[in-house]
Design a protein around this motif. Sequence first.
Motif, PDB file in Angstrom:
ATOM      1  N   ALA A  11       0.832  -1.207   0.000  1.00  0.00           N
ATOM      2  CA  ALA A  11       0.000   0.000   0.000  1.00  0.00           C
ATOM      3  C   ALA A  11       0.866   1.256   0.000  1.00  0.00           C
ATOM      4  O   ALA A  11       0.512   2.273  -0.603  1.00  0.00           O
ATOM      5  N   ILE A  12       2.008   1.189   0.698  1.00  0.00           N
ATOM      6  CA  ILE A  12       2.896   2.343   0.770  1.00  0.00           C
ATOM      7  C   ILE A  12       3.564   2.612  -0.574  1.00  0.00           C
ATOM      8  O   ILE A  12       3.700   3.766  -1.000  1.00  0.00           O
ATOM      9  N   SER A  13       3.989   1.557  -1.272  1.00  0.00           N
ATOM     10  CA  SER A  13       4.778   1.716  -2.497  1.00  0.00           C
ATOM     11  C   SER A  13       4.099   2.585  -3.547  1.00  0.00           C
ATOM     12  O   SER A  13       4.667   3.587  -3.986  1.00  0.00           O
ATOM     13  N   PRO A  14       2.878   2.241  -4.005  1.00  0.00           N
ATOM     14  CA  PRO A  14       2.269   3.063  -5.057  1.00  0.00           C
ATOM     15  C   PRO A  14       1.970   4.488  -4.610  1.00  0.00           C
ATOM     16  O   PRO A  14       2.106   5.437  -5.388  1.00  0.00           O
ATOM     17  N   SER A  15       1.578   4.625  -3.355  1.00  0.00           N
ATOM     18  CA  SER A  15       1.303   5.962  -2.848  1.00  0.00           C
ATOM     19  C   SER A  15       2.575   6.808  -2.833  1.00  0.00           C
ATOM     20  O   SER A  15       2.555   7.995  -3.170  1.00  0.00           O
ATOM     21  N   THR A  16       3.686   6.186  -2.451  1.00  0.00           N
ATOM     22  CA  THR A  16       4.968   6.885  -2.420  1.00  0.00           C
ATOM     23  C   THR A  16       5.407   7.268  -3.828  1.00  0.00           C
ATOM     24  O   THR A  16       5.905   8.377  -4.055  1.00  0.00           O
ATOM     25  N   ARG A  17       5.236   6.351  -4.775  1.00  0.00           N
ATOM     26  CA  ARG A  17       5.638   6.653  -6.148  1.00  0.00           C
ATOM     27  C   ARG A  17       4.880   7.865  -6.698  1.00  0.00           C
ATOM     28  O   ARG A  17       5.436   8.679  -7.427  1.00  0.00           O
ATOM     29  N   ARG A  18       3.609   7.972  -6.328  1.00  0.00           N
ATOM     30  CA  ARG A  18       2.803   9.088  -6.836  1.00  0.00           C
ATOM     31  C   ARG A  18       3.234  10.423  -6.251  1.00  0.00           C
ATOM     32  O   ARG A  18       3.146  11.458  -6.913  1.00  0.00           O
ATOM     33  N   SER A  19       3.718  10.408  -5.006  1.00  0.00           N
ATOM     34  CA  SER A  19       4.015  11.674  -4.329  1.00  0.00           C
ATOM     35  C   SER A  19       5.498  11.984  -4.191  1.00  0.00           C
ATOM     36  O   SER A  19       5.859  13.040  -3.664  1.00  0.00           O
ATOM     37  N   VAL A  20       6.374  11.099  -4.692  1.00  0.00           N
ATOM     38  CA  VAL A  20       7.803  11.260  -4.439  1.00  0.00           C
ATOM     39  C   VAL A  20       8.355  12.541  -5.054  1.00  0.00           C
ATOM     40  O   VAL A  20       9.355  13.097  -4.571  1.00  0.00           O
ATOM     41  N   ARG A  21       7.713  13.056  -6.092  1.00  0.00           N
ATOM     42  CA  ARG A  21       8.217  14.281  -6.720  1.00  0.00           C
ATOM     43  C   ARG A  21       8.143  15.480  -5.781  1.00  0.00           C
ATOM     44  O   ARG A  21       8.770  16.519  -6.023  1.00  0.00           O
ATOM     45  N   HIS A  22       7.370  15.337  -4.703  1.00  0.00           N
ATOM     46  CA  HIS A  22       7.248  16.430  -3.731  1.00  0.00           C
ATOM     47  C   HIS A  22       8.155  16.213  -2.516  1.00  0.00           C
ATOM     48  O   HIS A  22       8.195  17.066  -1.623  1.00  0.00           O
ATOM     49  N   PHE A  23       8.875  15.105  -2.472  1.00  0.00           N
ATOM     50  CA  PHE A  23       9.695  14.774  -1.299  1.00  0.00           C
ATOM     51  C   PHE A  23      10.923  15.679  -1.214  1.00  0.00           C
ATOM     52  O   PHE A  23      11.539  16.025  -2.230  1.00  0.00           O
ATOM     53  N   GLY A  24      11.293  15.980   0.017  1.00  0.00           N
ATOM     54  CA  GLY A  24      12.571  16.628   0.263  1.00  0.00           C
ATOM     55  C   GLY A  24      13.654  15.586   0.480  1.00  0.00           C
ATOM     56  O   GLY A  24      13.391  14.374   0.458  1.00  0.00           O
ATOM     57  N   CYS A  25      14.872  16.034   0.723  1.00  0.00           N
ATOM     58  CA  CYS A  25      16.013  15.119   0.837  1.00  0.00           C
ATOM     59  C   CYS A  25      15.831  14.086   1.938  1.00  0.00           C
ATOM     60  O   CYS A  25      16.143  12.905   1.748  1.00  0.00           O
ATOM     61  N   GLN A  26      15.355  14.515   3.091  1.00  0.00           N
ATOM     62  CA  GLN A  26      15.223  13.578   4.209  1.00  0.00           C
ATOM     63  C   GLN A  26      14.210  12.485   3.899  1.00  0.00           C
ATOM     64  O   GLN A  26      14.456  11.301   4.160  1.00  0.00           O
ATOM     65  N   CYS A  27      13.075  12.857   3.335  1.00  0.00           N
ATOM     66  CA  CYS A  27      12.063  11.857   2.994  1.00  0.00           C
ATOM     67  C   CYS A  27      12.567  10.897   1.918  1.00  0.00           C
ATOM     68  O   CYS A  27      12.310   9.696   1.966  1.00  0.00           O
ATOM     69  N   LEU A  28      13.310  11.432   0.962  1.00  0.00           N
ATOM     70  CA  LEU A  28      13.857  10.593  -0.104  1.00  0.00           C
ATOM     71  C   LEU A  28      14.835   9.563   0.453  1.00  0.00           C
ATOM     72  O   LEU A  28      14.733   8.372   0.170  1.00  0.00           O
ATOM     73  N   SER A  29      15.776  10.032   1.262  1.00  0.00           N
ATOM     74  CA  SER A  29      16.795   9.117   1.786  1.00  0.00           C
ATOM     75  C   SER A  29      16.191   8.132   2.783  1.00  0.00           C
ATOM     76  O   SER A  29      16.554   6.949   2.793  1.00  0.00           O
ATOM     77  N   ASN A  30      15.249   8.591   3.596  1.00  0.00           N
ATOM     78  CA  ASN A  30      14.618   7.693   4.561  1.00  0.00           C
ATOM     79  C   ASN A  30      13.801   6.609   3.866  1.00  0.00           C
ATOM     80  O   ASN A  30      13.786   5.444   4.299  1.00  0.00           O
ATOM     81  N   THR A  31      13.113   6.975   2.796  1.00  0.00           N
ATOM     82  CA  THR A  31      12.312   5.992   2.063  1.00  0.00           C
ATOM     83  C   THR A  31      13.213   4.963   1.394  1.00  0.00           C
ATOM     84  O   THR A  31      12.963   3.752   1.466  1.00  0.00           O
ATOM     85  N   ALA A  32      14.263   5.440   0.741  1.00  0.00           N
ATOM     86  CA  ALA A  32      15.206   4.519   0.095  1.00  0.00           C
ATOM     87  C   ALA A  32      15.825   3.593   1.131  1.00  0.00           C
ATOM     88  O   ALA A  32      15.945   2.377   0.909  1.00  0.00           O
ATOM     89  N   TRP A  33      16.214   4.147   2.266  1.00  0.00           N
ATOM     90  CA  TRP A  33      16.831   3.350   3.330  1.00  0.00           C
ATOM     91  C   TRP A  33      15.866   2.290   3.845  1.00  0.00           C
ATOM     92  O   TRP A  33      16.242   1.130   4.045  1.00  0.00           O
ATOM     93  N   ALA A  34      14.613   2.682   4.044  1.00  0.00           N
ATOM     94  CA  ALA A  34      13.624   1.751   4.601  1.00  0.00           C
ATOM     95  C   ALA A  34      13.378   0.573   3.667  1.00  0.00           C
ATOM     96  O   ALA A  34      13.345  -0.586   4.102  1.00  0.00           O
ATOM     97  N   PHE A  35      13.213   0.851   2.380  1.00  0.00           N
ATOM     98  CA  PHE A  35      12.950  -0.235   1.440  1.00  0.00           C
ATOM     99  C   PHE A  35      14.175  -1.136   1.291  1.00  0.00           C
ATOM    100  O   PHE A  35      14.051  -2.350   1.130  1.00  0.00           O
ATOM    101  N   ALA A  36      15.370  -0.535   1.356  1.00  0.00           N
ATOM    102  CA  ALA A  36      16.592  -1.351   1.285  1.00  0.00           C
ATOM    103  C   ALA A  36      16.750  -2.205   2.534  1.00  0.00           C
ATOM    104  O   ALA A  36      17.117  -3.383   2.458  1.00  0.00           O
ATOM    105  N   LYS A  37      16.466  -1.627   3.683  1.00  0.00           N
ATOM    106  CA  LYS A  37      16.590  -2.356   4.947  1.00  0.00           C
ATOM    107  C   LYS A  37      15.674  -3.566   4.972  1.00  0.00           C
ATOM    108  O   LYS A  37      16.025  -4.634   5.490  1.00  0.00           O
ATOM    109  N   LEU A  38      14.500  -3.434   4.377  1.00  0.00           N
ATOM    110  CA  LEU A  38      13.525  -4.528   4.351  1.00  0.00           C
ATOM    111  C   LEU A  38      13.715  -5.443   3.142  1.00  0.00           C
ATOM    112  O   LEU A  38      12.941  -6.383   2.951  1.00  0.00           O
ATOM    113  N   LEU A  39      14.734  -5.142   2.331  1.00  0.00           N
ATOM    114  CA  LEU A  39      15.061  -5.945   1.141  1.00  0.00           C
ATOM    115  C   LEU A  39      13.871  -6.049   0.191  1.00  0.00           C
ATOM    116  O   LEU A  39      13.592  -7.105  -0.378  1.00  0.00           O
ATOM    117  N   LEU A  40      13.177  -4.936   0.014  1.00  0.00           N
ATOM    118  CA  LEU A  40      11.992  -4.917  -0.839  1.00  0.00           C
ATOM    119  C   LEU A  40      12.361  -4.508  -2.263  1.00  0.00           C
ATOM    120  O   LEU A  40      13.163  -3.605  -2.475  1.00  0.00           O
TER     121      LEU A  40
END
Length: 342
Positions: A11-40
């Motif tokens: 549920a998070i993935s598609p919603s994030t893809r739609r709104s990522v163009r509005h993300f700042g640096c912290q949200c971008l890096s935190n999202t990338a880190w979270a998905f990598a940490k979970l091996l998604l």
Amino acid sequence: MEIMDAPLIPAISPSTRRSVRHFGCQCLSNTAWAFAKLLLEDEPLLEAIASRSIQSIAQCDVQELVNTAWAFAKRGFLHCPLMASLASAALPRLPEFQPRDLSNTAWALAMLGIRDWPLLTAISSAAVPILPDFDMQALCNTVWAFASLALQDLPLLDSISASALARIAEFEPQHLSITAWSLAALAYTDRPLLDAISSASLRRMQGFDSRNLANTAWSVAGLALFDHPLMDSIASAAVTRIHETCPQNLTNTVWAFAHLGVFHSPLLTAISSSSMSTLSEYLPLELSNTAWACAALIFKDGPLSESIAKEAIRKIEHFEQQDLSNTAWAFAASCFLDKPLM
């Protein structure tokens, strides 16, 4: 404890893809880190994060730069424009990097196979004065990264060697094997450090897993150390862990013993038995190296040779020249004529 909520993440993935163009640096890096940490796996999301990160790279702080590089490396997702932007942004700011930032950046470059010599050289220069502040993991990640990229930076290696020797008592089995592997990969021989690694490994051998054992054996052989007490201890430990050992580690282990000319019958028998059930998973290099090692040690095992021959025939189109040569030599040296193979 690791918890993954299967319904939540999709549920998070598609919603994030739609709104990522509005993300700042912290949200971008935190999202990338979270998905990598979970091996998604979500390549469209990583593509979107990369594109947006490039646009906002000038606003990123050090931690955001490092976390983004780490996340993409952890997923093995090579996005060249993003990594080039991260490198350009990181280079002038290296004086702000903490030890873990430096080691994680070097690790990320190595994981993605990026030989950015200016950045790596600058990381080396920044790391040397503060190596005493590196923890064991940061120290090992740094030397592993340079070894993986085949960059022999002698000032860095000398400093890491001195730091590792002074703190060898703090090294866990993983740290010992990674350091040994890195030194061997770079053909860097520091006898006091290698002796200290050997002594510490003997004391901690019960804590070595199959990968640690294989890497340490490979390192000893690669540096031609002829450390018989250590190799004997590795052999005994490897026999007890043989069923958890993957083909690559089985092959590296038997190759190491053959390279040093160390015949350990229980180990060879255990490797033979374990290999018989997993040969279908072996790569051509692993098949040829196993055949070579058995022949070099004059370890005759007809069923194993027959099985290697059958598997080699099945994969013969994927053999490199050296694989073909080693396999032919092994069967000839063993006086084992397999007509379909030859």
